[in-house]
Design an enzyme around this catalytic site. Structure first.
Site, PDB file in Angstrom:
ATOM      1  N   LYS A   6       0.832  -1.210   0.000  1.00 41.53           N
ATOM      2  CA  LYS A   6       0.000   0.000   0.000  1.00 41.53           C
ATOM      3  C   LYS A   6       0.868   1.263   0.000  1.00 41.53           C
ATOM      4  O   LYS A   6       0.542   2.242  -0.666  1.00 41.53           O
ATOM      5  CB  LYS A   6      -0.972  -0.013   1.179  1.00 41.53           C
ATOM      6  CG  LYS A   6      -2.052  -1.031   0.911  1.00 41.53           C
ATOM      7  CD  LYS A   6      -3.165  -1.034   1.905  1.00 41.53           C
ATOM      8  CE  LYS A   6      -4.231  -2.006   1.419  1.00 41.53           C
ATOM      9  NZ  LYS A   6      -4.827  -2.786   2.486  1.00 41.53           N
TER      10      LYS A   6
ATOM     11  N   LYS B  81      -4.791 -11.559  -7.640  1.00 38.45           N
ATOM     12  CA  LYS B  81      -6.069 -11.796  -6.967  1.00 38.45           C
ATOM     13  C   LYS B  81      -7.142 -10.789  -7.363  1.00 38.45           C
ATOM     14  O   LYS B  81      -6.834  -9.661  -7.751  1.00 38.45           O
ATOM     15  CB  LYS B  81      -5.869 -11.799  -5.459  1.00 38.45           C
ATOM     16  CG  LYS B  81      -5.551 -10.443  -4.887  1.00 38.45           C
ATOM     17  CD  LYS B  81      -6.010 -10.336  -3.446  1.00 38.45           C
ATOM     18  CE  LYS B  81      -5.967  -8.894  -3.005  1.00 38.45           C
ATOM     19  NZ  LYS B  81      -6.788  -8.553  -1.893  1.00 38.45           N
TER      20      LYS B  81
ATOM     21  N   LYS C 181     -10.908  -5.274  -4.581  1.00 35.47           N
ATOM     22  CA  LYS C 181     -11.630  -4.014  -4.795  1.00 35.47           C
ATOM     23  C   LYS C 181     -10.688  -2.966  -5.367  1.00 35.47           C
ATOM     24  O   LYS C 181     -11.011  -2.281  -6.325  1.00 35.47           O
ATOM     25  CB  LYS C 181     -12.154  -3.492  -3.451  1.00 35.47           C
ATOM     26  CG  LYS C 181     -13.385  -4.214  -2.991  1.00 35.47           C
ATOM     27  CD  LYS C 181     -13.716  -3.861  -1.536  1.00 35.47           C
ATOM     28  CE  LYS C 181     -13.932  -5.136  -0.784  1.00 35.47           C
ATOM     29  NZ  LYS C 181     -14.255  -5.022   0.610  1.00 35.47           N
TER      30      LYS C 181
HETATM   31  P1  TYM Z   1     -11.190  -7.365   2.702  1.00 33.85           P
HETATM   32  O1  TYM Z   1     -12.321  -6.435   2.944  1.00 33.85           O
HETATM   33  O2  TYM Z   1     -10.125  -6.959   1.740  1.00 33.85           O
HETATM   34  O3  TYM Z   1     -11.736  -8.751   2.248  1.00 33.85           O
HETATM   35  C1  TYM Z   1     -12.708  -9.424   3.020  1.00 33.85           C
HETATM   36  C2  TYM Z   1     -12.467 -10.914   2.996  1.00 33.85           C
HETATM   37  O4  TYM Z   1     -12.477 -11.374   1.646  1.00 33.85           O
HETATM   38  C3  TYM Z   1     -11.297 -12.105   1.393  1.00 33.85           C
HETATM   39  N1  TYM Z   1     -10.857 -11.892   0.006  1.00 33.85           N
HETATM   40  C4  TYM Z   1     -10.505 -12.873  -0.828  1.00 33.85           C
HETATM   41  N2  TYM Z   1     -10.464 -14.203  -0.650  1.00 33.85           N
HETATM   42  C5  TYM Z   1     -10.072 -14.943  -1.703  1.00 33.85           C
HETATM   43  N3  TYM Z   1      -9.745 -14.416  -2.913  1.00 33.85           N
HETATM   44  C6  TYM Z   1      -9.762 -13.089  -3.126  1.00 33.85           C
HETATM   45  N4  TYM Z   1      -9.459 -12.582  -4.310  1.00 33.85           N
HETATM   46  C7  TYM Z   1     -10.160 -12.243  -2.049  1.00 33.85           C
HETATM   47  N5  TYM Z   1     -10.303 -10.905  -1.908  1.00 33.85           N
HETATM   48  C8  TYM Z   1     -10.718 -10.708  -0.629  1.00 33.85           C
HETATM   49  C9  TYM Z   1     -10.260 -11.544   2.341  1.00 33.85           C
HETATM   50  O5  TYM Z   1      -9.219 -12.476   2.563  1.00 33.85           O
HETATM   51  C10 TYM Z   1     -11.096 -11.297   3.566  1.00 33.85           C
HETATM   52  O6  TYM Z   1     -11.231 -12.497   4.294  1.00 33.85           O
HETATM   53  N6  TYM Z   1      -8.399  -6.902   6.765  1.00 33.85           N
HETATM   54  C11 TYM Z   1      -9.593  -7.502   6.237  1.00 33.85           C
HETATM   55  C12 TYM Z   1     -10.854  -7.144   6.999  1.00 33.85           C
HETATM   56  C13 TYM Z   1     -10.775  -7.437   8.444  1.00 33.85           C
HETATM   57  C14 TYM Z   1     -10.863  -8.715   9.068  1.00 33.85           C
HETATM   58  C15 TYM Z   1     -10.752  -8.483  10.456  1.00 33.85           C
HETATM   59  C16 TYM Z   1     -11.062 -10.013   8.578  1.00 33.85           C
HETATM   60  C17 TYM Z   1     -10.612  -6.515   9.419  1.00 33.85           C
HETATM   61  N7  TYM Z   1     -10.595  -7.139  10.629  1.00 33.85           N
HETATM   62  C18 TYM Z   1     -10.816  -9.521  11.374  1.00 33.85           C
HETATM   63  C19 TYM Z   1     -11.120 -11.047   9.531  1.00 33.85           C
HETATM   64  C20 TYM Z   1     -10.999 -10.807  10.891  1.00 33.85           C
HETATM   65  C21 TYM Z   1      -9.756  -7.035   4.811  1.00 33.85           C
HETATM   66  O7  TYM Z   1      -9.285  -6.003   4.417  1.00 33.85           O
HETATM   67  O8  TYM Z   1     -10.540  -7.813   4.080  1.00 33.85           O
END
Ligand code: TYM
Length: 332
Positions: free
Chosen positions: A112, A196, A199
């Site tokens: 980032k 991957k 967003k």
């Molecule tokens: P975020 O919002 O980027 O994504 C949410 C969840 O979706 C999964 N994910 C994917 N899994 C497989 N393939 C992909 N291309 C893909 N893109 C996204 C992410 O692995 C995630 O599980 N930091 C986290 C949010 C968060 C969180 C937490 C998750 C904050 N606190 C506590 C679990 C527990 C995030 O940015 O996810």
């Protein structure tokens, strides 16, 4: 119940196929068996400075999407992160034992910082600490996350162990990724040939996306010139298309195109048409539910309120215990 699960999604845009297959799908059928918390990470989304209206709209959208995917508010606790201030207290306490070096070394921070050098804020640096607080506040044993969150989860494990060691306690279970036996963490690829779906990568297909737009995106997906030798290994861009097909199409369909590929008879246009149709079949019922649910503000309000109350109940307990352990003891 002692099997607690915590899962979060940032409120930075609509849920896409990566979110669904990485973090939601595996868990939907298991809601009866676990004490589960699903939340919308709106504090985390502040690292990218959304406008107040966009922030509010995105939180509402993700809430409706969680529900449309089948997360049941009677079985699971669905809540909005900023409704639970105790998470911030735990975040502050954990920050005192999180070191600059280890935070600077995390891949997502480095990525980032490289992509947006003008916005390397402290929230970005301590992002894994807030994520650890989200998980530890409910003493989760399991965290349904995709492969991209593996390192953040590893940090949460490290902070939990560190706390337990420092205060000679077993307060925090060491959280593990929620995966079925023998399965690996999921990584759903993007359509642009890059690693991957995401967003911020701009290569995502959203659950709420209309069929025409899905069709267009899939037909534009990057491919190569086609195989030239029988049973040739697939290059990454082609593997990506097959990986997407694996999650939305029937095994027969995947097999059919795999055979054509191996015989050098594949026509990518046909494969993409099929893939688009299968994605649309998969997303259409979810999209319809999203539209219905997001029009029902009263229902969303009820769910968010109920979730906040249940999540706070658990969070207050943990913070009380942690305060006591650290030495914040009452004089009155
Ligand atoms: P975020 O919002 O980027 O994504 C949410 C969840 O979706 C999964 N994910 C994917 N899994 C497989 N393939 C992909 N291309 C893909 N893109 C996204 C992410 O692995 C995630 O599980 N930091 C986290 C949010 C968060 C969180 C937490 C998750 C904050 N606190 C506590 C679990 C527990 C995030 O940015 O996810």
């Amino acid at each position: 119940m002692n099997n607690t699960v915590v899962s979060g999604i940032r409120s930075t845009g609509n849920l896409h196929l990566g979110n669904y297959f990485g973090a939601v799908k595996n868990f939907i059928k298991m809601q009866d068996d676990y004490n589960s918390y699903f939340f919308i990470a709106d504090w985390h989304s502040l690292t990218t400075h959304p406008t107040p209206d966009a922030l509010h709209q995105n939180v509402k959208q993700v809430l409706a999407e969680y529900l449309a995917c089948g997360i049941d508010p009677e079985k699971s606790t669905i809540f909005i992160q900023s409704d639970v201030p105790e998470i911030l207290e735990l975040y502050t306490l954990l920050n005192m034992n999180a070191y600059l070096g280890e935070l600077e070394r995390t891949t997502s921070f480095k990525d980032k910082a490289r992509k947006n050098p003008e916005n390397v804020n402290a929230g970005l640096l301590t992002y894994p600490v807030l994520m650890a607080a989200d998980i530890l506040i409910h003493k989760a044993q399991f965290v349904p996350v995709g492969k991209d969150q593996e390192q953040n989860l590893e940090m949460a494990r490290k902070f939990a162990k560190r706390f337990n060691r420092m205060y000679k306690t077993e307060t925090f279970p060491i959280p593990r990724p929620f995966v079925f036996d023998g399965e690996d963490m999921v990584k759903i690829p993007g359509l642009d040939g890059s690693g991957k779906m995401g967003k911020s990568e701009g290569n995502a297909i959203c659950l709420a996306e209309d069929p025409k737009s899905i069709q267009k995106k899939v037909m534009r997906a990057v491919t190569d010139q086609g195989p030239t030798e029988m049973n040739q290994e697939k290059p990454q861009v082609i593997k990506n298309l097959f990986d997407l097909m694996e999650v939305v199409s029937t095994p027969d369909t995947v097999q059919y195109f795999d055979n054509l590929y191996n015989k050098c008879e594949i026509r990518y246009g046909d494969m993409k048409k099929q893939l688009a149709a299968d994605i649309i079949d998969f997303t259409t019922p979810i999209r319809e539910r999203i539209l219905d649910i997001s029009a029902d503000d009263a229902y969303l309000g009820k769910v968010a309120k109920m979730g906040a109350e249940k999540a706070r109940e658990s969070a207050v307990k943990t913070v009380k215990e942690v305060r006591e352990l650290i030495g914040f003891r009452k004089f009155y």
